[in-house]
Design a protein around this motif. Sequence first.
Motif, short mmCIF file in Angstrom:
data_model
loop_
_atom_site.label_atom_id
_atom_site.label_comp_id
_atom_site.label_asym_id
_atom_site.label_seq_id
_atom_site.Cartn_x
_atom_site.Cartn_y
_atom_site.Cartn_z
N ASP A 1 34.59 -12.76 15.73
CA ASP A 1 34.37 -11.43 15.76
C ASP A 1 34.91 -10.47 15.11
OD1 ASP A 1 32.30 -12.32 17.79
OD2 ASP A 1 33.62 -12.15 19.37
N GLU A 2 36.27 -10.71 14.93
CA GLU A 2 37.08 -9.90 14.08
C GLU A 2 36.47 -9.49 12.60
OE1 GLU A 2 41.53 -9.12 12.83
OE2 GLU A 2 40.95 -11.14 13.38
N LEU A 3 36.48 -10.85 11.89
CA LEU A 3 35.98 -10.87 10.58
C LEU A 3 34.50 -10.48 10.29
CD1 LEU A 3 37.83 -14.05 9.41
CD2 LEU A 3 38.68 -11.75 9.36
N ARG A 4 33.72 -10.80 11.44
CA ARG A 4 32.17 -10.43 11.32
C ARG A 4 32.17 -8.66 10.96
NH1 ARG A 4 28.12 -13.52 11.94
NH2 ARG A 4 29.39 -15.04 13.03
N GLU A 5 33.20 -8.04 11.43
CA GLU A 5 33.19 -6.49 11.28
C GLU A 5 33.27 -6.05 9.71
OE1 GLU A 5 35.67 -3.85 14.55
OE2 GLU A 5 36.69 -5.52 13.76
N PHE A 6 33.50 -7.05 9.03
CA PHE A 6 33.09 -6.72 7.38
C PHE A 6 31.98 -6.58 7.02
CE2 PHE A 6 37.60 -8.58 7.66
CZ PHE A 6 38.30 -7.93 6.88
N LYS A 7 31.07 -7.38 7.77
CA LYS A 7 29.68 -7.40 7.31
C LYS A 7 28.95 -6.35 7.97
CE LYS A 7 28.00 -11.93 6.31
NZ LYS A 7 26.94 -12.97 6.57
N ASP A 8 29.46 -5.62 8.95
CA ASP A 8 29.00 -4.72 9.71
C ASP A 8 29.58 -3.38 9.48
OD1 ASP A 8 27.02 -6.47 10.77
OD2 ASP A 8 28.35 -6.67 12.66
N GLY A 9 30.27 -3.15 8.43
CA GLY A 9 31.09 -2.03 8.09
C GLY A 9 30.41 -0.96 7.53
N SER A 10 31.24 -0.08 7.29
CA SER A 10 30.73 1.54 6.86
C SER A 10 30.66 1.23 5.13
CB SER A 10 31.76 2.57 7.02
OG SER A 10 33.01 2.23 6.52
N GLN A 11 29.78 2.06 4.59
CA GLN A 11 29.59 2.29 3.20
C GLN A 11 29.17 3.64 2.95
OE1 GLN A 11 26.12 0.05 1.66
NE2 GLN A 11 26.99 0.24 -0.44
N LEU A 12 29.92 4.11 1.74
CA LEU A 12 29.79 5.52 1.49
C LEU A 12 29.70 5.47 -0.10
CD1 LEU A 12 29.72 8.55 2.31
CD2 LEU A 12 32.20 8.51 1.46
N ILE A 13 28.35 5.95 -0.54
CA ILE A 13 28.15 6.06 -1.97
C ILE A 13 28.65 7.62 -2.41
CG2 ILE A 13 26.47 6.28 -3.70
CD1 ILE A 13 26.90 3.54 -2.66
N VAL A 14 29.58 7.61 -3.60
CA VAL A 14 30.10 8.85 -3.88
C VAL A 14 29.92 8.91 -5.37
CG1 VAL A 14 32.24 10.27 -4.32
CG2 VAL A 14 31.88 8.56 -2.46
N VAL A 15 29.00 9.90 -5.56
CA VAL A 15 28.48 10.07 -6.95
C VAL A 15 29.39 11.30 -7.54
CG1 VAL A 15 26.46 10.64 -8.62
CG2 VAL A 15 26.07 9.68 -6.41
N ASN A 16 30.16 11.22 -8.65
CA ASN A 16 30.98 12.07 -9.19
C ASN A 16 30.60 12.40 -10.55
OD1 ASN A 16 33.36 11.62 -7.19
ND2 ASN A 16 33.36 9.73 -8.16
N CYS A 17 30.66 13.81 -11.03
CA CYS A 17 30.52 14.52 -12.12
C CYS A 17 31.66 15.11 -12.51
CB CYS A 17 29.17 15.49 -12.23
SG CYS A 17 28.97 16.15 -13.54
N TYR A 18 32.27 14.75 -13.71
CA TYR A 18 33.62 15.55 -14.43
C TYR A 18 33.03 16.30 -15.38
CZ TYR A 18 35.72 12.06 -11.23
OH TYR A 18 36.40 11.30 -10.29
N PRO A 19 32.44 17.67 -15.42
CA PRO A 19 32.06 18.29 -16.74
C PRO A 19 33.26 18.50 -17.60
CG PRO A 19 31.82 19.45 -14.46
CD PRO A 19 32.73 18.31 -14.16
N ALA A 20 32.77 18.54 -18.94
CA ALA A 20 33.55 18.77 -19.93
C ALA A 20 34.39 20.12 -19.72
CB ALA A 20 32.76 19.22 -21.30
N CYS A 21 35.82 20.01 -19.81
CA CYS A 21 36.77 21.11 -19.43
C CYS A 21 37.33 21.73 -20.58
CB CYS A 21 38.03 20.48 -18.69
SG CYS A 21 39.13 21.72 -17.96
N PRO A 22 37.22 23.09 -20.91
CA PRO A 22 37.80 23.80 -21.85
C PRO A 22 39.20 23.66 -22.03
CG PRO A 22 37.10 25.44 -20.23
CD PRO A 22 36.78 24.04 -19.89
N GLU A 23 39.90 23.50 -20.84
CA GLU A 23 41.53 23.09 -20.90
C GLU A 23 41.90 21.85 -20.15
OE1 GLU A 23 43.61 27.32 -21.51
OE2 GLU A 23 42.23 27.37 -20.02
N PRO A 24 41.52 20.80 -20.77
CA PRO A 24 41.74 19.55 -19.63
C PRO A 24 43.34 19.20 -19.26
CG PRO A 24 41.18 18.91 -22.14
CD PRO A 24 40.93 20.45 -21.98
N GLU A 25 44.15 19.94 -20.27
CA GLU A 25 45.39 19.63 -20.07
C GLU A 25 45.91 20.31 -18.72
OE1 GLU A 25 45.10 23.12 -22.64
OE2 GLU A 25 44.51 21.15 -22.64
#
Length: 372
Positions: A214-238
Amino acid sequence: MAKPTTSHLTAAHKVLRYIKGSPGQGLFFSSSNNLQLKSLSDSDWASCPDTRRSVIGYCVFLGNSLISWKSKKQHTISRSSAEAEYRAMAAALINHDIPRDVTENMIDVSKRFFELPFEERSKYMSRDMRAPVRYGTSSNQNKDVFCWRDFLKLSCHDPLSDVLPLWPSSPVDLRQAVINYSKNTKFLYLMLTEAILESLGLVGITNIEQEYDDELREFKDGSQLIVVNCYPACPEPELTLGLPTHTDYGLLTLLFQDEVQGLQIQHEGRWVTVQPLPDSLVVNVGDHLEIFSNGRYKSVMHRVLVNASKSRISVASLHSLPFDSVVQPSPKLINEDNPRRYMDTDFASFLDYSSSDEPKKKSFLESRKLMT
């Protein structure tokens, strides 16, 4: 096939070239073959007497037929057998079974979402970390750390029908692209989880499915989060970062990125840039896996740089146990020689910690460690 694409045609051409150049050779397919694509990996530990490097290997099966295999010496010295096994899995993931059109569509629709007018994107802004949909931009981030980043976070818990109506309806193909991507990454995550549990000695080699309790079966029934990232071009990246130094709180993160580099991981005290490899996935170990393995697997410290000329898109699939589950070191990994090294935790504890002043002093994972 109902809707063949260019990628299907390319695959067919590769098969025909192989057959033409390999007379007398072939693959046997049983009439009962399920044609499921599976990848298996393994590693010894420090077998080379001169360099102490481990030898890794992997093989790929289509149904019951072996179609690809490789073995090689690792480039770095693994500090444990678990690390050697993890590096073997990483090598196999270049040959993952997620169709190219799934990843290409996910990157394409992500770009088009961030090109929408701000008024459209801002509909999904929220400060509630439990919200099933959250959009954020650098203009509404904590002023103590300025992040040059836009993001869209989508909860993918079952059943999807509960959260799907809350996802953005524009672009019109975004929902279907995320469904396809999330299902494929979930399947791959479960394959990796089985290999990890085997490397920890928690399940057997031949009857993995039957030995799930039962404990290990939690891996199969776990949470999932899709994170879409956009890193725009930056005029001063430093002067800024796309994301500051951090570890992921979950078990595993599967990351697909476009061709623009930016991700860095901390390795042996220095920052190493993760070069984007075509059609490959980056797998990060998270805090929960370090806690569950009682320190056998180590959470990966990483950050994201930005640049002045190109925007960058990445799509992360974060996996962990169900949000209401308690994460703790597996009792099977604790004994007199290996005492418990972490206290119990859960998602609520993470949220409380993130909203406090403690993160300025030490990371969430550090706050979970016991004095031994």
